[in-house]
Design a protein around this motif. Sequence first.
Motif, PDB file in Angstrom:
ATOM      1  N   LYS A 208      23.970  79.433 104.973  1.00  0.00           N
ATOM      2  CA  LYS A 208      23.781  78.606 106.328  1.00  0.00           C
ATOM      3  C   LYS A 208      22.490  79.024 106.630  1.00  0.00           C
ATOM      4  CE  LYS A 208      28.354  80.510 107.793  1.00  0.00           C
ATOM      5  NZ  LYS A 208      29.065  81.526 108.406  1.00  0.00           N
TER       6      LYS A 208
ATOM      7  N   ASP B 196      31.458  80.641 114.978  1.00  0.00           N
ATOM      8  CA  ASP B 196      30.557  81.398 114.510  1.00  0.00           C
ATOM      9  C   ASP B 196      29.428  82.220 115.182  1.00  0.00           C
ATOM     10  OD1 ASP B 196      29.928  82.505 112.021  1.00  0.00           O
ATOM     11  OD2 ASP B 196      29.099  80.917 111.052  1.00  0.00           O
TER      12      ASP B 196
ATOM     13  N   SER C 280      27.382  91.383 111.426  1.00  0.00           N
ATOM     14  CA  SER C 280      26.362  90.379 111.340  1.00  0.00           C
ATOM     15  C   SER C 280      25.076  91.230 111.087  1.00  0.00           C
ATOM     16  CB  SER C 280      26.413  89.686 112.487  1.00  0.00           C
ATOM     17  OG  SER C 280      25.034  88.931 112.418  1.00  0.00           O
ATOM     18  N   ARG C 281      24.401  90.658 109.880  1.00  0.00           N
ATOM     19  CA  ARG C 281      23.129  91.113 109.398  1.00  0.00           C
ATOM     20  C   ARG C 281      22.076  90.561 110.511  1.00  0.00           C
ATOM     21  NH1 ARG C 281      24.691  89.485 103.964  1.00  0.00           N
ATOM     22  NH2 ARG C 281      25.036  87.432 105.045  1.00  0.00           N
ATOM     23  N   ASN C 282      22.174  89.480 111.032  1.00  0.00           N
ATOM     24  CA  ASN C 282      21.460  88.898 111.944  1.00  0.00           C
ATOM     25  C   ASN C 282      21.330  89.515 113.199  1.00  0.00           C
ATOM     26  OD1 ASN C 282      20.173  86.353 110.526  1.00  0.00           O
ATOM     27  ND2 ASN C 282      22.242  86.117 110.031  1.00  0.00           N
TER      28      ASN C 282
HETATM   29  O1  LIG Z   1      27.501  83.761 108.869  1.00  0.00           O
HETATM   30  C1  LIG Z   1      28.211  84.930 108.854  1.00  0.00           C
HETATM   31  C2  LIG Z   1      29.573  85.123 109.283  1.00  0.00           C
HETATM   32  O2  LIG Z   1      30.116  83.674 109.689  1.00  0.00           O
HETATM   33  C3  LIG Z   1      27.454  86.095 108.309  1.00  0.00           C
HETATM   34  O3  LIG Z   1      26.385  86.415 109.312  1.00  0.00           O
HETATM   35  P1  LIG Z   1      25.471  87.679 109.138  1.00  0.00           P
HETATM   36  O4  LIG Z   1      24.342  86.675 107.937  1.00  0.00           O
HETATM   37  O5  LIG Z   1      24.693  87.604 110.194  1.00  0.00           O
HETATM   38  O6  LIG Z   1      25.918  88.814 108.334  1.00  0.00           O
END
Ligand SMILES: O=C(CO)COP(=O)(O)O
Length: 422
Positions: free
Chosen positions: A139, A278, A288-290
Amino acid sequence: MSSAADSSRGNGPASGTTKEEAASLPPHPAALTTRCAAVLGGGSFGTALSQLLARQGTQVRLWMRDKAVIESINERHENPKYLAGQNLSEKIKATSSVAEAVSGVAVVLLAVPTAYFRGFLLEHMSVLPVGVPLICCSKGIENDTLLTPFEIMEYELPGKYHRYIVVLSGPSFAKEVINGKPTSVTIAARDPAIAKLAQYYVSDKLFRAYRSTDVIGVEICGAIKNVYAIAAGACDGCDFGFDGRAAMITRGLAEIARLAVIKGANPLTISGLAGVGDLVLTCTGNLSRNWQVGNRLAQGEKLEDVIKSMKMVAEGVNTAKSLMQMVKKYNIEMPIAEEVYKVLYEGKSIEEAMNSLSSRALGEEIDDTVKEVVGLPAGPSAPVVARQAGSGLRQSSLTLPGAGGIGVDDQHTPSKLVEHLP
Ligand SMILES: O=C(CO)COP(=O)(O)O
Ligand SMILES: NC(=O)C1=CN([C@@H]2O[C@H](COP(=O)(O)OP(=O)(O)OC[C@H]3O[C@@H](n4cnc5c(N)ncnc54)[C@H](O)[C@@H]3O)[C@@H](O)[C@H]2O)C=CC1
Protein backbone atom coordinates in the motif's frame (compact mmCIF):
# COMPACT_ATOMS: atom_id res chain seq x y z
CA MET A 1 3.70 -28.18 14.86
CA SER A 2 0.65 -26.95 12.97
CA SER A 3 -1.36 -24.08 14.37
CA ALA A 4 -4.84 -24.73 15.72
CA ALA A 5 -6.36 -22.70 12.91
CA ASP A 6 -4.90 -25.03 10.24
CA SER A 7 -7.34 -26.41 7.65
CA SER A 8 -10.24 -24.16 8.66
CA ARG A 9 -11.14 -24.43 4.97
CA GLY A 10 -9.60 -27.66 3.75
CA ASN A 11 -10.92 -30.46 1.59
CA GLY A 12 -13.45 -31.65 4.10
CA PRO A 13 -14.83 -30.16 7.29
CA ALA A 14 -12.08 -29.15 9.73
CA SER A 15 -12.11 -31.14 12.95
CA GLY A 16 -14.75 -29.71 15.24
CA THR A 17 -16.67 -28.21 12.29
CA THR A 18 -20.36 -29.12 12.25
CA LYS A 19 -22.14 -30.28 9.10
CA GLU A 20 -24.05 -26.98 8.98
CA GLU A 21 -20.85 -24.94 9.31
CA ALA A 22 -19.15 -26.99 6.60
CA ALA A 23 -22.11 -26.40 4.31
CA SER A 24 -21.68 -22.66 4.68
CA LEU A 25 -18.05 -22.77 3.52
CA PRO A 26 -17.45 -21.72 -0.08
CA PRO A 27 -17.48 -24.59 -2.60
CA HIS A 28 -14.01 -25.95 -2.89
CA PRO A 29 -13.00 -28.08 -5.89
CA ALA A 30 -10.48 -30.72 -4.84
CA ALA A 31 -8.03 -29.52 -7.47
CA LEU A 32 -7.73 -26.22 -5.64
CA THR A 33 -7.36 -27.57 -2.13
CA THR A 34 -4.08 -29.25 -2.93
CA ARG A 35 -2.63 -26.02 -4.23
CA CYS A 36 0.60 -24.32 -3.49
CA ALA A 37 1.04 -20.56 -3.08
CA ALA A 38 4.03 -18.23 -3.03
CA VAL A 39 4.20 -15.21 -0.74
CA LEU A 40 6.97 -12.78 -1.68
CA GLY A 41 8.00 -10.61 1.26
CA GLY A 42 8.54 -12.02 4.74
CA GLY A 43 7.63 -8.98 6.80
CA SER A 44 4.61 -8.89 9.07
CA PHE A 45 1.99 -8.89 6.33
CA GLY A 46 3.65 -11.54 4.16
CA THR A 47 3.99 -13.78 7.20
CA ALA A 48 0.36 -13.23 8.26
CA LEU A 49 -0.90 -13.95 4.73
CA SER A 50 1.19 -17.13 4.65
CA GLN A 51 -0.44 -18.30 7.85
CA LEU A 52 -3.87 -17.42 6.44
CA LEU A 53 -3.27 -19.57 3.36
CA ALA A 54 -1.72 -22.39 5.37
CA ARG A 55 -4.72 -22.61 7.67
CA GLN A 56 -6.82 -23.18 4.55
CA GLY A 57 -4.71 -26.22 3.66
CA THR A 58 -2.41 -24.51 1.15
CA GLN A 59 1.32 -25.27 1.00
CA VAL A 60 3.07 -21.91 1.22
CA ARG A 61 6.53 -20.91 0.06
CA LEU A 62 7.49 -17.66 1.72
CA TRP A 63 10.31 -15.68 0.13
CA MET A 64 12.44 -13.39 2.23
CA ARG A 65 16.02 -12.17 2.31
CA ASP A 66 17.03 -12.70 5.94
CA LYS A 67 18.76 -16.11 6.32
CA ALA A 68 18.33 -16.19 10.11
CA VAL A 69 14.58 -15.65 9.81
CA ILE A 70 14.34 -18.32 7.09
CA GLU A 71 16.05 -20.79 9.40
CA SER A 72 13.78 -19.85 12.28
CA ILE A 73 10.61 -20.27 10.21
CA ASN A 74 11.70 -23.63 8.80
CA GLU A 75 13.00 -25.05 12.06
CA ARG A 76 11.04 -23.35 14.83
CA HIS A 77 7.98 -22.11 12.88
CA GLU A 78 8.35 -18.55 14.04
CA ASN A 79 9.24 -15.21 12.42
CA PRO A 80 11.09 -13.63 15.35
CA LYS A 81 11.80 -10.38 13.51
CA TYR A 82 8.30 -9.31 12.57
CA LEU A 83 5.80 -11.50 14.42
CA ALA A 84 7.67 -12.87 17.41
CA GLY A 85 5.79 -15.39 19.52
CA GLN A 86 3.35 -16.42 16.76
CA ASN A 87 3.35 -20.13 16.07
CA LEU A 88 3.40 -20.64 12.29
CA SER A 89 2.05 -23.60 10.33
CA GLU A 90 4.40 -26.34 9.19
CA LYS A 91 2.87 -25.83 5.75
CA ILE A 92 4.93 -22.64 5.45
CA LYS A 93 8.39 -23.14 4.00
CA ALA A 94 10.66 -20.10 3.88
CA THR A 95 13.22 -19.64 1.13
CA SER A 96 15.60 -16.97 -0.16
CA SER A 97 15.03 -18.06 -3.76
CA VAL A 98 12.15 -16.42 -5.62
CA ALA A 99 12.46 -19.05 -8.36
CA GLU A 100 11.98 -21.80 -5.81
CA ALA A 101 9.13 -19.95 -4.11
CA VAL A 102 7.07 -19.51 -7.28
CA SER A 103 7.74 -22.84 -8.96
CA GLY A 104 4.45 -24.63 -9.73
CA VAL A 105 2.25 -22.36 -7.59
CA ALA A 106 -1.41 -21.51 -8.27
CA VAL A 107 -1.16 -17.99 -6.92
CA VAL A 108 1.51 -15.45 -5.95
CA LEU A 109 1.07 -12.77 -3.27
CA LEU A 110 3.48 -9.83 -3.19
CA ALA A 111 4.02 -7.99 0.11
CA VAL A 112 7.19 -6.00 -0.50
CA PRO A 113 7.13 -2.33 0.65
CA THR A 114 6.48 0.14 -2.17
CA ALA A 115 9.94 1.72 -2.01
CA TYR A 116 11.54 -1.63 -2.93
CA PHE A 117 8.74 -2.93 -5.11
CA ARG A 118 10.09 -1.91 -8.53
CA GLY A 119 13.62 -3.08 -7.70
CA PHE A 120 12.25 -6.40 -6.51
CA LEU A 121 10.18 -6.82 -9.66
CA LEU A 122 13.02 -5.95 -12.02
CA GLU A 123 15.32 -8.40 -10.29
CA HIS A 124 12.89 -11.31 -10.20
CA MET A 125 10.29 -10.85 -12.96
CA SER A 126 11.96 -13.38 -15.25
CA VAL A 127 10.86 -16.21 -12.92
CA LEU A 128 7.30 -15.02 -12.23
CA PRO A 129 4.75 -17.54 -13.51
CA VAL A 130 2.33 -16.50 -16.27
CA GLY A 131 -1.36 -17.40 -15.97
CA VAL A 132 -1.75 -17.34 -12.18
CA PRO A 133 -3.07 -14.41 -10.13
CA LEU A 134 -0.29 -12.10 -8.96
CA ILE A 135 -1.85 -10.45 -5.92
CA CYS A 136 -0.28 -7.20 -4.91
CA CYS A 137 -0.75 -6.46 -1.20
CA SER A 138 1.51 -3.40 -0.80
CA LYS A 139 0.00 0.00 0.00
CA GLY A 140 1.89 3.02 -1.19
CA ILE A 141 2.68 5.44 -4.00
CA GLU A 142 6.21 5.50 -5.38
CA ASN A 143 8.03 8.83 -5.08
CA ASP A 144 8.63 10.77 -8.32
CA THR A 145 6.90 8.30 -10.68
CA LEU A 146 3.74 8.61 -8.56
CA LEU A 147 2.81 5.06 -9.49
CA THR A 148 1.11 2.51 -7.26
CA PRO A 149 2.46 -1.06 -7.04
CA PHE A 150 -0.23 -2.26 -9.49
CA GLU A 151 0.77 0.46 -11.94
CA ILE A 152 4.44 -0.44 -11.49
CA MET A 153 3.59 -4.05 -12.32
CA GLU A 154 1.65 -3.03 -15.42
CA TYR A 155 4.52 -0.80 -16.46
CA GLU A 156 7.34 -3.27 -15.88
CA LEU A 157 5.81 -6.66 -16.67
CA PRO A 158 5.23 -7.84 -20.25
CA GLY A 159 1.61 -7.78 -21.49
CA LYS A 160 1.13 -11.52 -20.97
CA TYR A 161 1.00 -10.88 -17.21
CA HIS A 162 -1.40 -7.92 -17.19
CA ARG A 163 -4.66 -9.84 -17.03
CA TYR A 164 -3.45 -11.61 -13.88
CA ILE A 165 -2.46 -8.63 -11.76
CA VAL A 166 -4.68 -8.28 -8.70
CA VAL A 167 -4.81 -5.85 -5.78
CA LEU A 168 -5.68 -6.85 -2.22
CA SER A 169 -6.45 -3.98 0.13
CA GLY A 170 -8.69 -3.15 3.07
CA PRO A 171 -8.68 -3.12 6.87
CA SER A 172 -6.34 -5.96 7.80
CA PHE A 173 -3.73 -5.63 10.51
CA ALA A 174 -1.18 -8.44 10.13
CA LYS A 175 -1.46 -9.22 13.85
CA GLU A 176 -5.22 -9.66 13.61
CA VAL A 177 -5.13 -11.69 10.39
CA ILE A 178 -2.60 -14.09 11.88
CA ASN A 179 -4.66 -14.46 15.04
CA GLY A 180 -7.77 -15.36 13.05
CA LYS A 181 -9.76 -12.23 13.93
CA PRO A 182 -12.63 -11.78 11.43
CA THR A 183 -11.24 -9.64 8.62
CA SER A 184 -12.76 -8.35 5.36
CA VAL A 185 -10.86 -6.88 2.43
CA THR A 186 -11.38 -5.91 -1.19
CA ILE A 187 -9.72 -7.80 -4.01
CA ALA A 188 -9.63 -6.09 -7.40
CA ALA A 189 -8.56 -7.05 -10.89
CA ARG A 190 -9.44 -5.56 -14.26
CA ASP A 191 -10.69 -8.99 -15.33
CA PRO A 192 -13.66 -10.00 -13.12
CA ALA A 193 -12.84 -13.70 -13.59
CA ILE A 194 -9.34 -13.20 -12.20
CA ALA A 195 -10.73 -11.14 -9.30
CA LYS A 196 -13.11 -14.02 -8.55
CA LEU A 197 -10.35 -16.62 -8.67
CA ALA A 198 -8.10 -14.56 -6.39
CA GLN A 199 -11.05 -13.92 -4.06
CA TYR A 200 -11.61 -17.62 -3.85
CA TYR A 201 -7.94 -18.38 -3.17
CA VAL A 202 -7.61 -16.11 -0.15
CA SER A 203 -11.06 -16.25 1.46
CA ASP A 204 -12.28 -18.36 4.31
CA LYS A 205 -14.80 -17.81 7.08
CA LEU A 206 -12.46 -15.52 8.99
CA PHE A 207 -11.01 -13.66 6.02
CA ARG A 208 -13.61 -12.49 3.52
CA ALA A 209 -12.55 -10.85 0.29
CA TYR A 210 -15.14 -8.83 -1.63
CA ARG A 211 -14.32 -8.45 -5.30
CA SER A 212 -14.11 -5.39 -7.48
CA THR A 213 -12.79 -4.33 -10.87
CA ASP A 214 -11.86 -0.84 -9.66
CA VAL A 215 -8.16 -1.56 -9.31
CA ILE A 216 -7.06 2.06 -9.19
CA GLY A 217 -9.73 3.09 -6.67
CA VAL A 218 -8.90 0.22 -4.33
CA GLU A 219 -5.18 0.87 -4.54
CA ILE A 220 -5.28 4.66 -4.23
CA CYS A 221 -7.51 4.44 -1.16
CA GLY A 222 -5.23 1.89 0.52
CA ALA A 223 -2.11 3.86 -0.26
CA ILE A 224 -3.13 7.30 0.89
CA LYS A 225 -5.05 6.36 4.01
CA ASN A 226 -1.59 5.85 5.55
CA VAL A 227 -0.93 9.60 5.40
CA TYR A 228 -4.20 10.34 7.23
CA ALA A 229 -3.35 7.64 9.78
CA ILE A 230 -0.23 9.68 10.59
CA ALA A 231 -2.46 12.75 10.97
CA ALA A 232 -4.88 10.86 13.23
CA GLY A 233 -2.04 9.54 15.40
CA ALA A 234 -0.78 13.11 15.76
CA CYS A 235 -4.29 14.33 16.68
CA ASP A 236 -4.56 11.67 19.36
CA GLY A 237 -1.05 12.41 20.63
CA CYS A 238 -1.95 16.09 20.98
CA ASP A 239 -5.24 15.21 22.66
CA PHE A 240 -7.38 16.94 20.05
CA GLY A 241 -10.19 14.70 21.18
CA PHE A 242 -12.62 12.36 19.49
CA ASP A 243 -14.20 15.30 17.64
CA GLY A 244 -10.83 16.30 16.21
CA ARG A 245 -10.03 12.77 15.12
CA ALA A 246 -13.45 12.25 13.53
CA ALA A 247 -13.01 15.48 11.59
CA MET A 248 -9.53 14.42 10.49
CA ILE A 249 -10.85 11.06 9.25
CA THR A 250 -13.80 12.58 7.41
CA ARG A 251 -11.94 15.45 5.82
CA GLY A 252 -9.16 12.98 5.01
CA LEU A 253 -11.77 10.93 3.20
CA ALA A 254 -12.76 14.02 1.20
CA GLU A 255 -9.12 14.40 0.11
CA ILE A 256 -8.89 10.71 -0.77
CA ALA A 257 -12.08 11.07 -2.86
CA ARG A 258 -10.67 14.07 -4.70
CA LEU A 259 -7.48 12.29 -5.74
CA ALA A 260 -9.15 8.94 -6.35
CA VAL A 261 -11.70 10.33 -8.80
CA ILE A 262 -9.02 12.29 -10.63
CA LYS A 263 -7.15 8.99 -11.03
CA GLY A 264 -10.32 7.43 -12.46
CA ALA A 265 -11.67 5.57 -9.43
CA ASN A 266 -15.31 4.67 -9.00
CA PRO A 267 -16.47 7.02 -6.20
CA LEU A 268 -18.40 4.16 -4.59
CA THR A 269 -15.11 2.34 -3.93
CA ILE A 270 -14.23 5.11 -1.50
CA SER A 271 -17.07 4.09 0.80
CA GLY A 272 -15.94 0.47 0.72
CA LEU A 273 -13.47 -1.62 2.69
CA ALA A 274 -10.40 -0.27 0.91
CA GLY A 275 -11.59 3.31 1.48
CA VAL A 276 -13.60 4.07 4.60
CA GLY A 277 -12.82 0.64 6.06
CA ASP A 278 -9.05 0.91 6.04
CA LEU A 279 -9.06 4.62 6.83
CA VAL A 280 -11.12 4.06 9.96
CA LEU A 281 -9.00 1.08 11.00
CA THR A 282 -5.65 2.81 10.71
CA CYS A 283 -6.84 6.15 12.08
CA THR A 284 -8.33 4.57 15.20
CA GLY A 285 -6.32 1.38 15.77
CA ASN A 286 -3.06 1.87 17.59
CA LEU A 287 -1.66 -1.25 15.92
CA SER A 288 -1.17 0.95 12.85
CA ARG A 289 2.50 1.80 12.32
CA ASN A 290 1.45 4.98 10.54
CA TRP A 291 -0.76 6.02 13.44
CA GLN A 292 2.18 5.28 15.75
CA VAL A 293 4.47 7.57 13.71
CA GLY A 294 2.05 10.50 14.11
CA ASN A 295 1.48 9.71 17.76
CA ARG A 296 5.18 9.56 18.59
CA LEU A 297 5.88 12.80 16.72
CA ALA A 298 3.21 14.38 18.90
CA GLN A 299 5.14 13.15 21.97
CA GLY A 300 8.12 15.16 20.72
CA GLU A 301 10.17 12.36 19.10
CA LYS A 302 12.10 13.07 15.91
CA LEU A 303 11.02 11.36 12.68
CA GLU A 304 14.40 9.69 12.11
CA ASP A 305 14.39 8.24 15.64
CA VAL A 306 10.84 6.93 15.24
CA ILE A 307 11.69 5.25 11.93
CA LYS A 308 14.95 3.79 13.25
CA SER A 309 13.35 2.26 16.32
CA MET A 310 10.25 1.01 14.52
CA LYS A 311 12.05 -1.56 12.30
CA MET A 312 8.86 -1.87 10.26
CA VAL A 313 7.62 0.10 7.33
CA ALA A 314 5.22 3.03 7.79
CA GLU A 315 4.34 3.61 4.14
CA GLY A 316 2.66 6.95 4.83
CA VAL A 317 6.03 8.59 5.49
CA ASN A 318 7.11 8.11 1.84
CA THR A 319 3.63 8.42 0.40
CA ALA A 320 3.28 11.87 2.00
CA LYS A 321 6.07 12.99 -0.37
CA SER A 322 4.28 11.49 -3.36
CA LEU A 323 1.03 13.20 -2.34
CA MET A 324 2.77 16.58 -2.25
CA GLN A 325 3.99 15.90 -5.78
CA MET A 326 0.47 14.87 -6.83
CA VAL A 327 -1.09 17.98 -5.29
CA LYS A 328 1.11 20.02 -7.63
CA LYS A 329 0.73 17.73 -10.63
CA TYR A 330 -3.07 17.59 -10.52
CA ASN A 331 -3.60 20.99 -8.90
CA ILE A 332 -5.87 19.60 -6.21
CA GLU A 333 -6.51 20.64 -2.64
CA MET A 334 -5.25 18.16 -0.08
CA PRO A 335 -4.61 20.42 2.89
CA ILE A 336 -4.28 17.67 5.51
CA ALA A 337 -1.80 15.76 3.36
CA GLU A 338 0.16 18.98 2.84
CA GLU A 339 0.30 19.63 6.59
CA VAL A 340 1.44 16.05 7.25
CA TYR A 341 4.24 16.61 4.73
CA LYS A 342 5.26 19.86 6.43
CA VAL A 343 5.33 18.20 9.85
CA LEU A 344 7.37 15.25 8.53
CA TYR A 345 9.82 17.12 6.33
CA GLU A 346 9.78 20.84 7.09
CA GLY A 347 9.87 20.89 10.87
CA LYS A 348 6.38 22.37 11.27
CA SER A 349 4.88 21.62 14.67
CA ILE A 350 1.64 19.65 14.88
CA GLU A 351 -0.06 22.56 16.68
CA GLU A 352 0.95 24.95 13.89
CA ALA A 353 -0.28 22.44 11.31
CA MET A 354 -3.61 22.16 13.11
CA ASN A 355 -3.80 25.94 13.31
CA SER A 356 -3.21 26.24 9.55
CA LEU A 357 -5.99 23.73 8.89
CA SER A 358 -8.48 25.42 11.17
CA SER A 359 -7.72 28.87 9.74
CA ARG A 360 -8.66 27.87 6.22
CA ALA A 361 -11.57 29.64 4.55
CA LEU A 362 -14.91 28.01 5.26
CA GLY A 363 -16.08 25.99 2.30
CA GLU A 364 -18.56 23.50 0.90
CA GLU A 365 -18.45 19.97 2.22
CA ILE A 366 -18.61 18.26 -1.18
CA ASP A 367 -16.20 19.76 -3.67
CA ASP A 368 -16.58 20.16 -7.42
CA THR A 369 -14.27 17.30 -8.43
CA VAL A 370 -16.46 14.79 -6.67
CA LYS A 371 -19.71 16.52 -7.67
CA GLU A 372 -18.75 16.22 -11.31
CA VAL A 373 -18.22 12.48 -11.03
CA VAL A 374 -21.52 11.83 -9.27
CA GLY A 375 -23.37 14.05 -11.75
CA LEU A 376 -24.08 17.09 -9.58
CA PRO A 377 -23.60 20.60 -10.99
CA ALA A 378 -20.36 22.30 -9.95
CA GLY A 379 -20.36 25.46 -7.85
CA PRO A 380 -22.51 26.39 -4.85
CA SER A 381 -24.97 23.65 -3.93
CA ALA A 382 -28.41 23.90 -5.48
CA PRO A 383 -31.28 24.28 -3.01
CA VAL A 384 -32.23 21.06 -1.28
CA VAL A 385 -34.96 19.25 -3.14
CA ALA A 386 -37.14 16.82 -1.26
CA ARG A 387 -39.68 14.33 -2.52
CA GLN A 388 -43.17 14.85 -1.13
CA ALA A 389 -45.66 12.02 -1.36
CA GLY A 390 -48.18 12.60 -4.12
CA SER A 391 -46.91 15.99 -5.26
CA GLY A 392 -43.64 15.23 -7.06
CA LEU A 393 -40.60 17.37 -6.26
CA ARG A 394 -40.72 20.54 -4.19
CA GLN A 395 -38.09 22.91 -2.85
CA SER A 396 -37.67 22.65 0.88
CA SER A 397 -38.61 25.94 2.48
CA LEU A 398 -36.19 27.78 4.72
CA THR A 399 -37.85 29.36 7.75
CA LEU A 400 -36.11 32.57 8.78
CA PRO A 401 -35.57 32.53 12.51
CA GLY A 402 -36.35 36.23 12.92
CA ALA A 403 -39.54 36.26 10.92
CA GLY A 404 -41.74 35.86 13.96
CA GLY A 405 -40.34 38.63 16.18
CA ILE A 406 -36.59 39.42 15.98
CA GLY A 407 -37.31 41.62 12.99
CA VAL A 408 -35.89 40.80 9.58
CA ASP A 409 -35.94 43.78 7.25
CA ASP A 410 -35.00 43.72 3.57
CA GLN A 411 -31.33 44.48 4.32
CA HIS A 412 -30.90 41.72 6.86
CA THR A 413 -32.33 38.68 5.19
CA PRO A 414 -29.87 35.78 5.01
CA SER A 415 -29.42 36.33 1.28
CA LYS A 416 -28.40 40.00 1.87
CA LEU A 417 -26.18 39.20 4.86
CA VAL A 418 -24.33 36.48 3.00
CA GLU A 419 -23.16 39.02 0.40
CA HIS A 420 -20.90 40.52 3.06
CA LEU A 421 -19.12 37.24 3.78
CA PRO A 422 -15.72 36.38 2.24
O1 LIG B 1 -2.70 -1.23 6.15
C1 LIG B 1 -2.78 -1.68 7.26
C2 LIG B 1 -3.99 -2.31 7.78
O2 LIG B 1 -4.99 -2.41 6.83
C3 LIG B 1 -1.61 -1.61 8.17
O3 LIG B 1 -1.45 -0.31 8.54
P1 LIG B 1 -0.03 0.21 9.05
O4 LIG B 1 0.92 0.01 7.90
O5 LIG B 1 -0.25 1.63 9.42
O6 LIG B 1 0.34 -0.64 10.22
N1 LIG C 1 1.57 -5.14 8.35
C1 LIG C 1 0.30 -4.93 8.04
O1 LIG C 1 -0.58 -4.98 8.91
C2 LIG C 1 -0.09 -4.65 6.64
C3 LIG C 1 0.84 -4.28 5.67
N2 LIG C 1 0.45 -4.02 4.40
C4 LIG C 1 1.41 -3.60 3.39
O2 LIG C 1 2.29 -4.67 3.10
C5 LIG C 1 3.54 -4.17 2.65
C6 LIG C 1 4.63 -4.85 3.44
O3 LIG C 1 4.50 -4.42 4.77
P1 LIG C 1 4.87 -5.27 6.05
O4 LIG C 1 4.88 -6.71 5.77
O5 LIG C 1 4.01 -4.78 7.12
O6 LIG C 1 6.36 -4.78 6.27
P2 LIG C 1 7.28 -4.97 7.55
O7 LIG C 1 7.71 -3.65 7.97
O8 LIG C 1 6.66 -5.86 8.54
O9 LIG C 1 8.52 -5.72 6.92
C7 LIG C 1 9.35 -5.08 5.99
C8 LIG C 1 9.48 -5.96 4.80
O10 LIG C 1 10.22 -5.28 3.81
C9 LIG C 1 11.22 -6.12 3.33
N3 LIG C 1 12.31 -5.34 2.78
C10 LIG C 1 13.06 -4.41 3.41
N4 LIG C 1 13.99 -3.94 2.56
C11 LIG C 1 13.79 -4.59 1.37
C12 LIG C 1 14.43 -4.54 0.10
N5 LIG C 1 15.46 -3.74 -0.13
N6 LIG C 1 13.96 -5.33 -0.88
C13 LIG C 1 12.92 -6.15 -0.66
N7 LIG C 1 12.28 -6.23 0.53
C14 LIG C 1 12.71 -5.46 1.52
C15 LIG C 1 11.62 -6.91 4.54
O11 LIG C 1 12.32 -8.04 4.17
C16 LIG C 1 10.24 -7.22 5.09
O12 LIG C 1 9.66 -8.25 4.37
C17 LIG C 1 3.48 -2.65 2.87
O13 LIG C 1 3.21 -2.02 1.66
C18 LIG C 1 2.32 -2.48 3.83
O14 LIG C 1 1.66 -1.23 3.68
C19 LIG C 1 -0.85 -4.13 4.02
C20 LIG C 1 -1.80 -4.51 4.92
C21 LIG C 1 -1.50 -4.78 6.29
